[in-house]
Design a protein around this motif. Sequence first.
Motif, PDB file in Angstrom:
ATOM      1  N   VAL A 265      36.689  39.393  29.295  1.00  0.00           N
ATOM      2  CA  VAL A 265      37.696  40.389  28.913  1.00  0.00           C
ATOM      3  C   VAL A 265      38.396  40.957  30.147  1.00  0.00           C
ATOM      4  O   VAL A 265      39.604  41.188  30.147  1.00  0.00           O
ATOM      5  CB  VAL A 265      37.045  41.513  28.078  1.00  0.00           C
ATOM      6  CG1 VAL A 265      38.032  42.633  27.831  1.00  0.00           C
ATOM      7  CG2 VAL A 265      36.510  40.969  26.760  1.00  0.00           C
ATOM      8  N   GLU A 266      37.626  41.187  31.216  1.00  0.00           N
ATOM      9  CA  GLU A 266      38.235  41.709  32.444  1.00  0.00           C
ATOM     10  C   GLU A 266      39.277  40.744  33.002  1.00  0.00           C
ATOM     11  O   GLU A 266      40.286  41.163  33.585  1.00  0.00           O
ATOM     12  CB  GLU A 266      37.148  41.980  33.481  1.00  0.00           C
ATOM     13  CG  GLU A 266      36.296  43.202  33.154  1.00  0.00           C
ATOM     14  CD  GLU A 266      35.174  43.394  34.162  1.00  0.00           C
ATOM     15  OE1 GLU A 266      34.807  42.387  34.831  1.00  0.00           O
ATOM     16  OE2 GLU A 266      34.668  44.515  34.286  1.00  0.00           O
ATOM     17  N   ALA A 267      39.012  39.453  32.806  1.00  0.00           N
ATOM     18  CA  ALA A 267      39.969  38.451  33.288  1.00  0.00           C
ATOM     19  C   ALA A 267      41.104  38.234  32.304  1.00  0.00           C
ATOM     20  O   ALA A 267      42.046  37.512  32.604  1.00  0.00           O
ATOM     21  CB  ALA A 267      39.251  37.128  33.547  1.00  0.00           C
TER      22      ALA A 267
ATOM     23  N   VAL B  12      41.558  45.114  29.044  1.00  0.00           N
ATOM     24  CA  VAL B  12      40.857  46.397  29.145  1.00  0.00           C
ATOM     25  C   VAL B  12      41.860  47.500  29.418  1.00  0.00           C
ATOM     26  O   VAL B  12      42.770  47.345  30.243  1.00  0.00           O
ATOM     27  CB  VAL B  12      39.801  46.364  30.267  1.00  0.00           C
ATOM     28  CG1 VAL B  12      39.080  47.699  30.356  1.00  0.00           C
ATOM     29  CG2 VAL B  12      38.829  45.235  30.042  1.00  0.00           C
ATOM     30  N   VAL B  13      41.674  48.650  28.714  1.00  0.00           N
ATOM     31  CA  VAL B  13      42.444  49.840  29.014  1.00  0.00           C
ATOM     32  C   VAL B  13      41.503  51.046  28.910  1.00  0.00           C
ATOM     33  O   VAL B  13      40.829  51.235  27.897  1.00  0.00           O
ATOM     34  CB  VAL B  13      43.656  49.990  28.074  1.00  0.00           C
ATOM     35  CG1 VAL B  13      43.244  50.051  26.622  1.00  0.00           C
ATOM     36  CG2 VAL B  13      44.492  51.206  28.445  1.00  0.00           C
ATOM     37  N   ASP B  14      41.422  51.813  29.975  1.00  0.00           N
ATOM     38  CA  ASP B  14      40.561  53.003  30.028  1.00  0.00           C
ATOM     39  C   ASP B  14      39.120  52.692  29.641  1.00  0.00           C
ATOM     40  O   ASP B  14      38.457  53.466  28.937  1.00  0.00           O
ATOM     41  CB  ASP B  14      41.120  54.097  29.110  1.00  0.00           C
ATOM     42  CG  ASP B  14      42.480  54.586  29.546  1.00  0.00           C
ATOM     43  OD1 ASP B  14      42.756  54.532  30.773  1.00  0.00           O
ATOM     44  OD2 ASP B  14      43.272  54.999  28.681  1.00  0.00           O
ATOM     45  N   GLY B  15      38.608  51.548  30.045  1.00  0.00           N
ATOM     46  CA  GLY B  15      37.221  51.183  29.801  1.00  0.00           C
ATOM     47  C   GLY B  15      36.956  50.610  28.435  1.00  0.00           C
ATOM     48  O   GLY B  15      35.812  50.262  28.122  1.00  0.00           O
ATOM     49  N   ASN B  16      37.940  50.497  27.575  1.00  0.00           N
ATOM     50  CA  ASN B  16      37.771  49.930  26.236  1.00  0.00           C
ATOM     51  C   ASN B  16      38.566  48.631  26.105  1.00  0.00           C
ATOM     52  O   ASN B  16      39.587  48.428  26.790  1.00  0.00           O
ATOM     53  CB  ASN B  16      38.239  50.907  25.164  1.00  0.00           C
ATOM     54  CG  ASN B  16      37.302  52.095  25.009  1.00  0.00           C
ATOM     55  OD1 ASN B  16      36.134  52.039  25.416  1.00  0.00           O
ATOM     56  ND2 ASN B  16      37.805  53.177  24.445  1.00  0.00           N
ATOM     57  N   VAL B  17      38.125  47.789  25.182  1.00  0.00           N
ATOM     58  CA  VAL B  17      38.830  46.546  24.887  1.00  0.00           C
ATOM     59  C   VAL B  17      40.099  46.888  24.123  1.00  0.00           C
ATOM     60  O   VAL B  17      40.102  47.761  23.247  1.00  0.00           O
ATOM     61  CB  VAL B  17      37.950  45.586  24.068  1.00  0.00           C
ATOM     62  CG1 VAL B  17      38.724  44.333  23.687  1.00  0.00           C
ATOM     63  CG2 VAL B  17      36.680  45.228  24.856  1.00  0.00           C
TER      64      VAL B  17
ATOM     65  N   ALA C  77      33.556  49.533  23.778  1.00  0.00           N
ATOM     66  CA  ALA C  77      33.443  49.870  25.205  1.00  0.00           C
ATOM     67  C   ALA C  77      33.112  48.613  25.995  1.00  0.00           C
ATOM     68  O   ALA C  77      32.309  47.779  25.560  1.00  0.00           O
ATOM     69  CB  ALA C  77      32.385  50.931  25.422  1.00  0.00           C
ATOM     70  N   LEU C  78      33.756  48.486  27.144  1.00  0.00           N
ATOM     71  CA  LEU C  78      33.539  47.288  27.970  1.00  0.00           C
ATOM     72  C   LEU C  78      32.074  47.192  28.396  1.00  0.00           C
ATOM     73  O   LEU C  78      31.506  46.091  28.441  1.00  0.00           O
ATOM     74  CB  LEU C  78      34.443  47.344  29.217  1.00  0.00           C
ATOM     75  CG  LEU C  78      34.414  46.117  30.124  1.00  0.00           C
ATOM     76  CD1 LEU C  78      34.958  44.898  29.391  1.00  0.00           C
ATOM     77  CD2 LEU C  78      35.233  46.368  31.396  1.00  0.00           C
ATOM     78  N   ASP C  79      31.433  48.346  28.628  1.00  0.00           N
ATOM     79  CA  ASP C  79      30.038  48.337  29.085  1.00  0.00           C
ATOM     80  C   ASP C  79      29.078  47.883  27.997  1.00  0.00           C
ATOM     81  O   ASP C  79      27.929  47.519  28.299  1.00  0.00           O
ATOM     82  CB  ASP C  79      29.634  49.730  29.566  1.00  0.00           C
ATOM     83  CG  ASP C  79      30.388  50.132  30.824  1.00  0.00           C
ATOM     84  OD1 ASP C  79      30.879  49.215  31.536  1.00  0.00           O
ATOM     85  OD2 ASP C  79      30.501  51.340  31.093  1.00  0.00           O
TER      86      ASP C  79
END
Length: 411
Positions: free
Chosen positions: A387-389, A345-350, A375-377
């Motif tokens: 993805v966060e991990a 993740v970078v700046d809320g995006n994959v 977008a991660l959300d």
Amino acid sequence: MTSRTAALSHVGKIRANNQDSGYAGEHLFVVADGMGGHAGGDVASALAIQAIAHTDRAFESVDEAEQVLSQALLEANQELAETVFERPELTGMGTTVSGLIRVGAKVVVAHIGDSRIYRFRGGELEQITKDHTFVQRLVDSGRITPEEAAVHPRRSVLMRVLGDVDLNPEIDTMVLDTEPGDRWLLCSDGLSGYVTEEKVAEILAGQPDAALAAQSLVDESLDHGAPDNVTVVLVGVDDGPSSATAEPVMVGSAGAPLTFEVDTSRRGVRLPALLLHPLMTSVAEDEHFEPESEEFLRELIAEDRRRRIRRRITWSVGILLIIALIVAAAVAGYRYTQSRYFVGVVDGNVAIFQGVQQGIGPIPLSSVYRETDIALDDLPPFSRQTVEATINADDLQDALSIIERLERAAD
């Protein structure tokens, strides 16, 4: 004053014969360390002790004792020269001699070579004699440290000895005071070369019995591999009434029948000793005499200077090679990390990252290769947590495939 004395000599763990000799009498105490390897080192030390033993008597003054003891060493030197004349196969033999005579509250010391005399007083061990060696010259001139002298390749070069090498050698003599509680230690370099002064002082402080202390000192040398003969003569000064000692004791070669047979054998190093003492159990190089001339000293100093230069060059080249290997390994390692990819993740995006997640301290080993519009959300909870991990990819193509799956999941 009366002395509590002991004399002990051991051939060591490597040498085949004992070239040391020691004498402990009522007034006289001597240690001699023969040189010449198989060619008469034992003969030299034994003859020297026997030639000096006649000075074991009471003296009216320290001046008389000093003169007699010094003259006895010169007479021993003459006898060694005559022995070599009669037996040419012994050419080159010689011996160190360190002796002392007690005269009331004084001791008279005569010394030549690198055997040593120490005084132990109030828990402190003090070396009284100075080694007549090439490395001691270097130490005195500030060219090397005592620690460097202990491992110097020329440490076996003696500048002064008794033998057929000098008809009139210079003998160091001195007169020192002694007092109740003092202990005088005379030893060959089989002890001083392998057992630290701190350990010697510890043994003398902890063992008041002379015989047991002498045995402990020899045992300590044996525990360090004992590549050389070791001889110890210990003299303790008491404030009790004067009394006659037991019969004089001769140890080492002086205590055995004199033989002129040439012995070229050595005992091998036993495997257990080699494993326990890989440095100390190397065979001690036979000591040898070199003339105390300025020309020879200049040659040795020049050789020592060349040796130091070679050592510095070797160390410099070695350090440069190590640095080069470290740099090469670092470059190779960094290149490897840059062949790896993962999704995070970078700046809320994959995004796809090039490198690895770990870093070296504050230095990251990864960078953003491509940021996506996912977008991660927008991802389902499970995909979002994955993805966060971060998701490892085998290569760039595998990372692109992971992005495609996440796009479908986001829809």
